[in-house]
Design an enzyme around this catalytic site. Sequence first.
Site, PDB file in Angstrom:
ATOM      1  N   SER A   4       0.815  -1.224   0.000  1.00  0.00           N
ATOM      2  CA  SER A   4       0.000   0.000   0.000  1.00  0.00           C
ATOM      3  C   SER A   4       0.849   1.276   0.000  1.00  0.00           C
ATOM      4  CB  SER A   4      -0.932  -0.014   1.214  1.00  0.00           C
ATOM      5  OG  SER A   4      -0.160  -0.109   2.409  1.00  0.00           O
ATOM      6  N   THR A   5       2.087   1.189   0.472  1.00  0.00           N
ATOM      7  CA  THR A   5       2.940   2.398   0.454  1.00  0.00           C
ATOM      8  C   THR A   5       3.528   2.588  -0.942  1.00  0.00           C
ATOM      9  OG1 THR A   5       3.503   1.871   2.747  1.00  0.00           O
ATOM     10  CG2 THR A   5       4.771   3.626   1.676  1.00  0.00           C
ATOM     11  N   ASP A  44      10.292   0.858  -2.351  1.00  0.00           N
ATOM     12  CA  ASP A  44       9.378  -0.145  -1.816  1.00  0.00           C
ATOM     13  C   ASP A  44       9.124   0.097  -0.331  1.00  0.00           C
ATOM     14  OD1 ASP A  44       9.265  -3.812  -2.168  1.00  0.00           O
ATOM     15  OD2 ASP A  44       7.731  -2.318  -1.674  1.00  0.00           O
ATOM     16  N   ALA A  96       8.033  -1.536   3.605  1.00  0.00           N
ATOM     17  CA  ALA A  96       8.562  -2.600   4.474  1.00  0.00           C
ATOM     18  C   ALA A  96       7.581  -2.805   5.623  1.00  0.00           C
ATOM     19  CB  ALA A  96       9.934  -2.217   5.023  1.00  0.00           C
ATOM     20  N   ASP A  97       7.656  -3.991   6.213  1.00  0.00           N
ATOM     21  CA  ASP A  97       6.795  -4.260   7.365  1.00  0.00           C
ATOM     22  C   ASP A  97       7.454  -3.832   8.660  1.00  0.00           C
ATOM     23  OD1 ASP A  97       4.606  -5.705   5.984  1.00  0.00           O
ATOM     24  OD2 ASP A  97       6.285  -6.985   5.402  1.00  0.00           O
ATOM     25  N   GLY A 104       3.028  -8.849   2.303  1.00  0.00           N
ATOM     26  CA  GLY A 104       2.154  -8.742   1.128  1.00  0.00           C
ATOM     27  C   GLY A 104       2.391  -9.898   0.168  1.00  0.00           C
ATOM     28  N   GLU A 138      10.650  -9.135  -4.907  1.00  0.00           N
ATOM     29  CA  GLU A 138      11.172  -7.878  -4.328  1.00  0.00           C
ATOM     30  C   GLU A 138      12.658  -8.023  -4.046  1.00  0.00           C
ATOM     31  OE1 GLU A 138       8.661  -7.523  -0.909  1.00  0.00           O
ATOM     32  OE2 GLU A 138       7.235  -6.215  -1.931  1.00  0.00           O
TER      33      GLU A 138
HETATM   34  O1  DER Z   1       4.985  -7.404   1.316  1.00  0.00           O
HETATM   35  C1  DER Z   1       5.834  -6.525   1.187  1.00  0.00           C
HETATM   36  O2  DER Z   1       7.060  -6.759   1.097  1.00  0.00           O
HETATM   37  C2  DER Z   1       5.395  -5.088   1.258  1.00  0.00           C
HETATM   38  O3  DER Z   1       6.343  -4.254   0.635  1.00  0.00           O
HETATM   39  C3  DER Z   1       5.282  -4.723   2.720  1.00  0.00           C
HETATM   40  O4  DER Z   1       6.481  -4.974   3.289  1.00  0.00           O
HETATM   41  C4  DER Z   1       4.855  -3.275   2.935  1.00  0.00           C
HETATM   42  O5  DER Z   1       3.511  -3.220   2.716  1.00  0.00           O
HETATM   43  P1  DER Z   1       2.671  -1.909   3.091  1.00  0.00           P
HETATM   44  O6  DER Z   1       3.354  -0.769   2.353  1.00  0.00           O
HETATM   45  O7  DER Z   1       1.310  -2.218   2.542  1.00  0.00           O
HETATM   46  O8  DER Z   1       2.703  -1.743   4.565  1.00  0.00           O
END
Ligand code: DER
Length: 235
Positions: free
Chosen positions: A30-31, A85, A87-88, A101, A107
């Site tokens: 989502s980010t 990208d 990250a969690d 995700g 990735e």
């Molecule tokens: O699944 C993933 O690697 C996503 O990049 C995750 O780490 C970040 O997802 P979000 O931006 O929806 O929090």
Amino acid sequence: LTQDQLKKIAAYKAVEFVESGMVLGLGTGSTAKHAIDRIGHLLSQGKLTNIIGIPTSTKTHEQASSLNIPLSDLDTHPVLDLAIDGADEVDPDMNLVKGRGGSLLREKMIEGCCKKFIVIVDETKLVDYVGGSGLALPVEVVPFCWKFTAKKLECMFEEAGCVAKLRVCCENGEAYVTDNGNYVVDLFLKKCIGDLRAAGDKMMRVVGVVEHGMFVDMATTLIVAGEFGVTVRNK
Ligand code: DER
């Protein structure tokens, strides 16, 4: 500001580092979605030109295609200028947990080929150490005898109180299947697993493991959006 508004602020800040002519790794989640929207908008306005996107998931491929972002792949572009990208989790050394995700393999492949890897997060993703949040540490495994692989991982990190769970699709309870046709086993840890690189190497020695969601020493820049503004930190 809502969490999504913070994600958007971090994403837009990252796109300021995109220059015309770049080959870009396009993240998933989502980010990253906000960053891809922004790139598509700037292309449509002619403010960015000659961008080639390398998507990290079919979901990102669809979003970027709908925005008319020219797309390619690693076979054609083995070296990228920049990846953006989410990250969690992000620890103080910019090590990441990614993969909640479900896109960690592509990735990691793509973000491992970039001269610069910008991670974009809202402040809730910052942790003192990776795997300590009690949330999932994703591991992509082959479907064949996944229980055997999950058990191996659980025993390997027994001292960290590791519990391994197969990721299922919430709708029908079936196993979640990644873009690569694999399963995801989520590791839930109660304690820090110490040296991340050593822990990651141990995981990779389990034959049924395809890849894990710890991105150690890969990010070059961290952009964090919080209630006090947005910060940019280079490794
Ligand atoms: O699944 C993933 O690697 C996503 O990049 C995750 O780490 C970040 O997802 P979000 O931006 O929806 O929090």
